[in-house]
Write a protein that holds these residues in place. Structure first.
Motif, PDB file in Angstrom:
ATOM      1  N   CYS A  31       0.832  -1.146   0.061  1.00  0.00           N
ATOM      2  CA  CYS A  31       0.138  -0.043  -0.002  1.00  0.00           C
ATOM      3  C   CYS A  31       0.747   1.222   0.119  1.00  0.00           C
ATOM      4  CB  CYS A  31      -0.745   0.086   1.071  1.00  0.00           C
ATOM      5  SG  CYS A  31      -0.021   0.261   2.736  1.00  0.00           S
ATOM      6  N   PRO A  32       0.382   2.405  -0.498  1.00  0.00           N
ATOM      7  CA  PRO A  32       1.246   3.458  -0.657  1.00  0.00           C
ATOM      8  C   PRO A  32       1.869   3.922   0.712  1.00  0.00           C
ATOM      9  CG  PRO A  32      -0.746   3.793  -1.919  1.00  0.00           C
ATOM     10  CD  PRO A  32      -0.870   2.190  -1.188  1.00  0.00           C
ATOM     11  N   GLU A  48       8.771   2.492  -2.807  1.00  0.00           N
ATOM     12  CA  GLU A  48       7.947   3.882  -2.513  1.00  0.00           C
ATOM     13  C   GLU A  48       7.780   4.645  -3.677  1.00  0.00           C
ATOM     14  OE1 GLU A  48       7.318   7.944  -1.349  1.00  0.00           O
ATOM     15  OE2 GLU A  48       9.056   7.300  -2.531  1.00  0.00           O
ATOM     16  N   GLY A  49       8.802   4.691  -4.744  1.00  0.00           N
ATOM     17  CA  GLY A  49       8.500   5.553  -5.941  1.00  0.00           C
ATOM     18  C   GLY A  49       7.372   4.904  -6.819  1.00  0.00           C
ATOM     19  N   ALA A  50       7.469   3.543  -6.727  1.00  0.00           N
ATOM     20  CA  ALA A  50       6.261   3.004  -7.553  1.00  0.00           C
ATOM     21  C   ALA A  50       4.902   3.319  -7.153  1.00  0.00           C
ATOM     22  CB  ALA A  50       6.611   1.748  -7.897  1.00  0.00           C
ATOM     23  N   ALA A  51       4.655   3.316  -5.486  1.00  0.00           N
ATOM     24  CA  ALA A  51       3.732   3.552  -4.862  1.00  0.00           C
ATOM     25  C   ALA A  51       3.044   4.936  -5.019  1.00  0.00           C
ATOM     26  CB  ALA A  51       3.596   3.337  -3.518  1.00  0.00           C
ATOM     27  N   TRP A  52       4.247   5.896  -5.201  1.00  0.00           N
ATOM     28  CA  TRP A  52       4.056   7.470  -5.303  1.00  0.00           C
ATOM     29  C   TRP A  52       3.537   7.737  -6.696  1.00  0.00           C
ATOM     30  CZ3 TRP A  52       5.862  11.269  -8.553  1.00  0.00           C
ATOM     31  CH2 TRP A  52       5.514  12.772  -8.090  1.00  0.00           C
ATOM     32  N   VAL A  62      22.183   9.111 -14.034  1.00  0.00           N
ATOM     33  CA  VAL A  62      21.635   8.091 -12.823  1.00  0.00           C
ATOM     34  C   VAL A  62      20.269   8.198 -12.586  1.00  0.00           C
ATOM     35  CG1 VAL A  62      21.991   7.518 -10.453  1.00  0.00           C
ATOM     36  CG2 VAL A  62      24.054   8.558 -11.679  1.00  0.00           C
ATOM     37  N   ARG A  63      19.633   7.061 -12.516  1.00  0.00           N
ATOM     38  CA  ARG A  63      18.196   6.954 -12.521  1.00  0.00           C
ATOM     39  C   ARG A  63      17.762   7.802 -11.068  1.00  0.00           C
ATOM     40  NH1 ARG A  63      13.706   4.603 -14.997  1.00  0.00           N
ATOM     41  NH2 ARG A  63      12.091   3.962 -13.667  1.00  0.00           N
ATOM     42  N   ALA A  64      16.515   8.225 -11.009  1.00  0.00           N
ATOM     43  CA  ALA A  64      16.102   8.761  -9.852  1.00  0.00           C
ATOM     44  C   ALA A  64      15.018   7.718  -9.123  1.00  0.00           C
ATOM     45  CB  ALA A  64      15.487  10.142  -9.737  1.00  0.00           C
ATOM     46  N   HIS A  65      14.808   7.693  -7.843  1.00  0.00           N
ATOM     47  CA  HIS A  65      13.839   6.811  -7.402  1.00  0.00           C
ATOM     48  C   HIS A  65      12.192   7.230  -7.884  1.00  0.00           C
ATOM     49  CE1 HIS A  65      16.711   4.583  -5.195  1.00  0.00           C
ATOM     50  NE2 HIS A  65      16.903   5.391  -4.315  1.00  0.00           N
ATOM     51  N   ARG A  66      12.068   8.607  -7.982  1.00  0.00           N
ATOM     52  CA  ARG A  66      10.831   8.878  -8.294  1.00  0.00           C
ATOM     53  C   ARG A  66      11.077  10.430  -8.777  1.00  0.00           C
ATOM     54  NH1 ARG A  66       8.068  12.319  -4.780  1.00  0.00           N
ATOM     55  NH2 ARG A  66       8.658  12.490  -2.762  1.00  0.00           N
ATOM     56  N   PRO A  67      10.049  10.854  -9.673  1.00  0.00           N
ATOM     57  CA  PRO A  67      10.018  12.316 -10.142  1.00  0.00           C
ATOM     58  C   PRO A  67       9.704  13.228  -9.013  1.00  0.00           C
ATOM     59  CG  PRO A  67       8.209  11.075 -11.113  1.00  0.00           C
ATOM     60  CD  PRO A  67       9.035  10.143 -10.480  1.00  0.00           C
ATOM     61  N   ARG A  68      10.280  14.394  -8.959  1.00  0.00           N
ATOM     62  CA  ARG A  68       9.860  15.525  -8.033  1.00  0.00           C
ATOM     63  C   ARG A  68       9.411  16.901  -9.073  1.00  0.00           C
ATOM     64  NH1 ARG A  68      11.657  13.680  -2.910  1.00  0.00           N
ATOM     65  NH2 ARG A  68      12.919  11.968  -3.112  1.00  0.00           N
ATOM     66  N   ALA A  69       8.668  17.711  -8.336  1.00  0.00           N
ATOM     67  CA  ALA A  69       8.182  18.928  -8.829  1.00  0.00           C
ATOM     68  C   ALA A  69       9.700  19.809  -9.197  1.00  0.00           C
ATOM     69  CB  ALA A  69       7.149  19.557  -8.177  1.00  0.00           C
ATOM     70  N   ALA A  70      10.477  19.572  -8.171  1.00  0.00           N
ATOM     71  CA  ALA A  70      11.604  20.553  -8.271  1.00  0.00           C
ATOM     72  C   ALA A  70      12.674  20.077  -9.471  1.00  0.00           C
ATOM     73  CB  ALA A  70      12.577  20.324  -6.908  1.00  0.00           C
ATOM     74  N   ASP A  71      12.287  18.905 -10.064  1.00  0.00           N
ATOM     75  CA  ASP A  71      13.165  18.579 -11.359  1.00  0.00           C
ATOM     76  C   ASP A  71      13.016  19.733 -12.318  1.00  0.00           C
ATOM     77  OD1 ASP A  71      13.868  16.222  -9.988  1.00  0.00           O
ATOM     78  OD2 ASP A  71      12.270  15.063 -10.948  1.00  0.00           O
ATOM     79  N   LEU A  72      12.182  20.350 -12.531  1.00  0.00           N
ATOM     80  CA  LEU A  72      11.704  21.319 -13.330  1.00  0.00           C
ATOM     81  C   LEU A  72      12.629  22.482 -13.485  1.00  0.00           C
ATOM     82  CD1 LEU A  72       7.957  21.722 -13.493  1.00  0.00           C
ATOM     83  CD2 LEU A  72       9.332  19.995 -15.095  1.00  0.00           C
ATOM     84  N   LEU A  73      13.317  22.869 -12.168  1.00  0.00           N
ATOM     85  CA  LEU A  73      14.190  23.767 -11.900  1.00  0.00           C
ATOM     86  C   LEU A  73      15.571  23.604 -11.617  1.00  0.00           C
ATOM     87  CD1 LEU A  73      11.513  26.091  -9.959  1.00  0.00           C
ATOM     88  CD2 LEU A  73      11.942  26.039 -12.530  1.00  0.00           C
TER      89      LEU A  73
END
Length: 426
Positions: free
Chosen positions: A25-26, A86-90, A243-254
């Protein structure tokens, strides 16, 4: 039995609340990752202060360092597994959040139209705008269902490195805005009753009316495709480490891959955001034609796109070994490099951006002749003293034959440095 029935039938919605650490579960994935990170940090700081070492290795500095490195590498891999879960659940949870945000935008548009219609009255343009927003939101919701395991509506703007792509996000924003603008014109054209009104709406689609915005759309879409090609070729040519990240983040845009603010990305997002806001106001004021973006503003966006593309060409670089010397502690005599000695590899680019985690650092390898030596993790309170981006310390294994041998570093991204020749004596 009751627990089994609750898991199978979903009769107990709170079964995974509170201290859940399971991965189905998430909340459990998120809590399990948080606890794993906390436990790893405690273990790292204990080893950094000399605590927790078994008596069998405490007497030898090299043995204790090797034992600590192995323990931290195993613990870091467990943290990385929790992070991936956690990244897949997110990502799966993100589908619902994006759908909520999209439909909340439709509600906000309805409220704004209702407030601005007071006194002026409800018009066909307002109806066309609302229906267009519903169509776009419905399309995004349907797309998010098909990509529900990859972030929903945000799946097209998530790059191969599992980060939000700035170029794709900007291009996607322009595509959605212009699709909405065209749908508004289509709705008004369908509701138009007079020939003059229909002709005026068709004239609003002329290229002369929307040349600026069409040019910007073509450029940002081309930039999105070109940047993907440029990054791919530079990675394959070992001129850029990814290097692959665990999950995307909004901060990636900046930010760049290491999380530091990137001027090229920030100015690209800001300038396109300003241009989009101007185009949205123009569409609201003149819903009978494509928003006529002034050429001055269009050129500013094009300059911003050129800066962003130049930044992509300039970022990164291949790791390089500059020198290899024998590691010397206080009180040691000067001597040549022998098997069993520690060597310092000095250079640059050994730790790629985004690879500062212990699980990434543990993947670094140094080739000494034909022998692969894993770089030991040397913890200090709050981080690691080895490896670093410009200095690695590794032992010369006994399997290395005396003579002239090549030393080469393989980073966590799989990129190899140049070969540096050293002399190993008996």
């Amino acid at each position: 039995m009751a627990v089994q029935e609750a898991r199978q039938g979903g009769a107990d919605p709170a079964a995974h609340e509170g201290g859940c650490t399971c991965g189905d579960c998430p909340h459990g994935a998120r809590e399990g990752h948080r606890r794993a990170v906390a436990a790893f940090l405690v273990k790292r700081d204990e080893y950094a202060t000399g605590q927790g070492l078994p008596a069998a290795v405490a007497h030898s500095a090299s043995a204790s360092r090797q034992w600590v490195s192995e323990e931290l590498a195993q613990a870091a891999e467990a943290v990385a597994e929790r992070g991936r879960a956690e990244g897949a659940a997110w990502l799966a949870r993100l589908r619902q959040r994006t759908a909520v945000v999209v439909w909340a935008g439709v509600v906000v548009l309805l409220l704004v139209q209702a407030l601005t219609a007071i006194g002026a009255g409800w018009t066909s343009a307002r109806t066309a705008g609302l229906l267009s927003a519903v169509l776009v939101a419905g399309a995004l919701t349907a797309a998010s269902w098909f990509h529900r395991a990859r972030g929903g509506a945000l799946a097209p703007v998530i790059g191969e490195d599992n980060r939000l792509s700035t170029s794709r996000a900007v291009a996607g924003s322009w595509v959605l805005f212009l699709a909405f603008a065209v749908l508004v014109l289509v709705g008004r054209l369908a509701a138009a009753s007079g020939h003059r009104e229909r002709d005026a709406l068709i004239d609003g689609l002329e290229l002369a009316r929307g040349a600026g915005v069409v040019t910007v759309l073509a450029v940002v879409c081309g930039i999105a495709v070109l940047v993907r090609r440029v990054v791919g070729l530079r990675v394959q040519g070992q001129r850029l480490q990814k290097v692959r990240a665990h999950r995307p983040r909004a901060a990636d845009l900046l930010t760049d891959d290491s999380g530091r603010g990137s001027f090229a990305d920030i100015q690209y997002v800001v300038m396109n955001g300003v241009a989009l806001a101007f185009a949205a106001v123009r569409l609201a004021r003149r819903p009978d034609q494509l928003p006529d973006l002034p050429w001055g503003l269009a050129v500013v966006v094009l300059v911003s796109a050129g800066t962003y593309l130049a930044g992509k060409y300039a970022e990164g670089g291949r790791p390089v070994i500059l020198s290899v010397v024998r590691a010397r502690e206080a009180g040691d005599l000067d001597a040549p490099i022998r098997t069993g000695d520690d060597i310092e590899i000095r250079g640059t680019g050994f730790v790629p951006a985004g690879a500062q985690g212990a699980d990434r650092l543990a993947r670094m390898v140094v080739r000494v002749g034909a022998v692969n030596v894993h770089v030991p993790l040397v913890p200090v309170v709050g981080g690691f003293d080895n490896p670093t981006d410009d200095l690695l310390t590794v032992p010369v294994p006994a399997e290395v034959e005396p003579g002239r041998v090549d030393v080469q570093v393989v980073t966590a991204a799989g990129v190899e440095t140049n070969r540096y020749t050293v002399d190993i004596t008996e």
